[in-house]
Design an enzyme around this catalytic site. Structure first.
Site, PDB file in Angstrom:
ATOM      1  N   HIS A  66      -3.247  -5.049   1.782  1.00  0.00           N
ATOM      2  CA  HIS A  66      -2.554  -5.204   3.078  1.00  0.00           C
ATOM      3  C   HIS A  66      -2.461  -6.665   3.512  1.00  0.00           C
ATOM      4  CE1 HIS A  66      -2.255  -0.997   4.470  1.00  0.00           C
ATOM      5  NE2 HIS A  66      -3.338  -0.806   3.735  1.00  0.00           N
ATOM      6  N   GLU A  75      -0.471  -7.888   5.420  1.00  0.00           N
ATOM      7  CA  GLU A  75      -0.059  -7.926   6.836  1.00  0.00           C
ATOM      8  C   GLU A  75      -1.244  -7.800   7.788  1.00  0.00           C
ATOM      9  OE1 GLU A  75       0.217  -5.419   4.791  1.00  0.00           O
ATOM     10  OE2 GLU A  75       0.289  -3.467   5.803  1.00  0.00           O
ATOM     11  N   CYS A  90       0.833  -1.205   0.000  1.00  0.00           N
ATOM     12  CA  CYS A  90       0.000   0.000   0.000  1.00  0.00           C
ATOM     13  C   CYS A  90       0.874   1.264   0.000  1.00  0.00           C
ATOM     14  CB  CYS A  90      -0.999  -0.055   1.149  1.00  0.00           C
ATOM     15  SG  CYS A  90      -2.423   0.998   0.841  1.00  0.00           S
TER      16      CYS A  90
END
Ligand code: GLN
Length: 209
Positions: A183, A185, A90
């Site tokens: 994302h 993560e 991102c």
């Protein structure tokens, strides 16, 4: 989860920790492959001994400012020029892109990824959404979370598109750089962190500093 069988022992992945979702990247990398260590990178000296770097989601213009004031920008640029692999998600993709549209006037990027990226490219109407994304090299779709994501408007011929959504690239790579506009993560799915580690292990083995 530990699904790896490659030689990842002793690999140290730095996580740019100026702002944004850096601790989620740390947790993901520490779980994804045996022996992978992480280190928060806030100052140039934190890069010493780091094999690769993750640039997290967050706010790219703020990160750009902090990269300048911490003197990390030049230190990271030097390491990228000598081959350090980078995983950008991102805001991280924005920091890696050669060309940034709709950035702040003083916003800088590393130009490590031959791509044109538009900040907040999905617009305010749909600034956050989730989608299952088919990614090259992964057997099942990836549950992708997009938050005020950039749009990759174009990529150079040296950039491989790993995934698209609505015809737009959302995951791209070269041999050293992986850029993802969502994302990974922020989910429990570690496959894209694993993909990055596996891509870089071979190139690092032949290019140990
Ligand atoms: N819109 C942010 C930026 O311009 C990126 C959003 C994110 O990382 N979730 O940096």
């Amino acid at each position: 989860m530990n699904v790896g069988n490659r030689n990842t022992a002793g690999l140290t992945i730095g996580v740019l920790a100026l702002q944004g979702a850096f601790s989620s990247h740390q947790r993901a990398f520490e779980r994804v492959r045996e022996g992978v260590r992480t280190r928060q990178v806030r100052l140039p000296r934190d890069l010493d001994g780091v094999d690769a770097l993750a640039m997290p989601g967050g706010e790219s213009s703020t990160m750009s400012q902090l990269l300048g004031s911490s003197r990390l920008f030049d230190a990271i640029a030097t390491r990228i020029a000598s081959g350090m692999p980078v995983f950008g998600t991102c805001a991280g993709v924005i920091l890696l892109a050669k060309s940034v549209l709709d950035g702040r006037d003083d916003q800088r990027s590393f130009a490590a990824l031959n791509a044109t990226v538009r900040r907040n490219g999905y617009g305010r109407q749909i600034d956050s959404f989730e989608a299952d994304i088919v990614v090259a090299g992964l057997h099942a779709p990836f549950p992708a979370v997009f938050i005020r994501a950039p749009i990759i408007e174009s990529v150079g011929t040296d950039v491989e598109v790993l995934a698209t959504h609505g015809g737009v690239p959302v995951a791209v790579a070269t041999d050293r750089i992986v850029g993802i506009t969502f994302h990974p993560e922020l989910t429990d799915d570690l496959r894209l962190h694993g993909l990055f580690v596996d891509r870089i292990v071979g190139s690092l083995a032949t290019n140990r500093r």
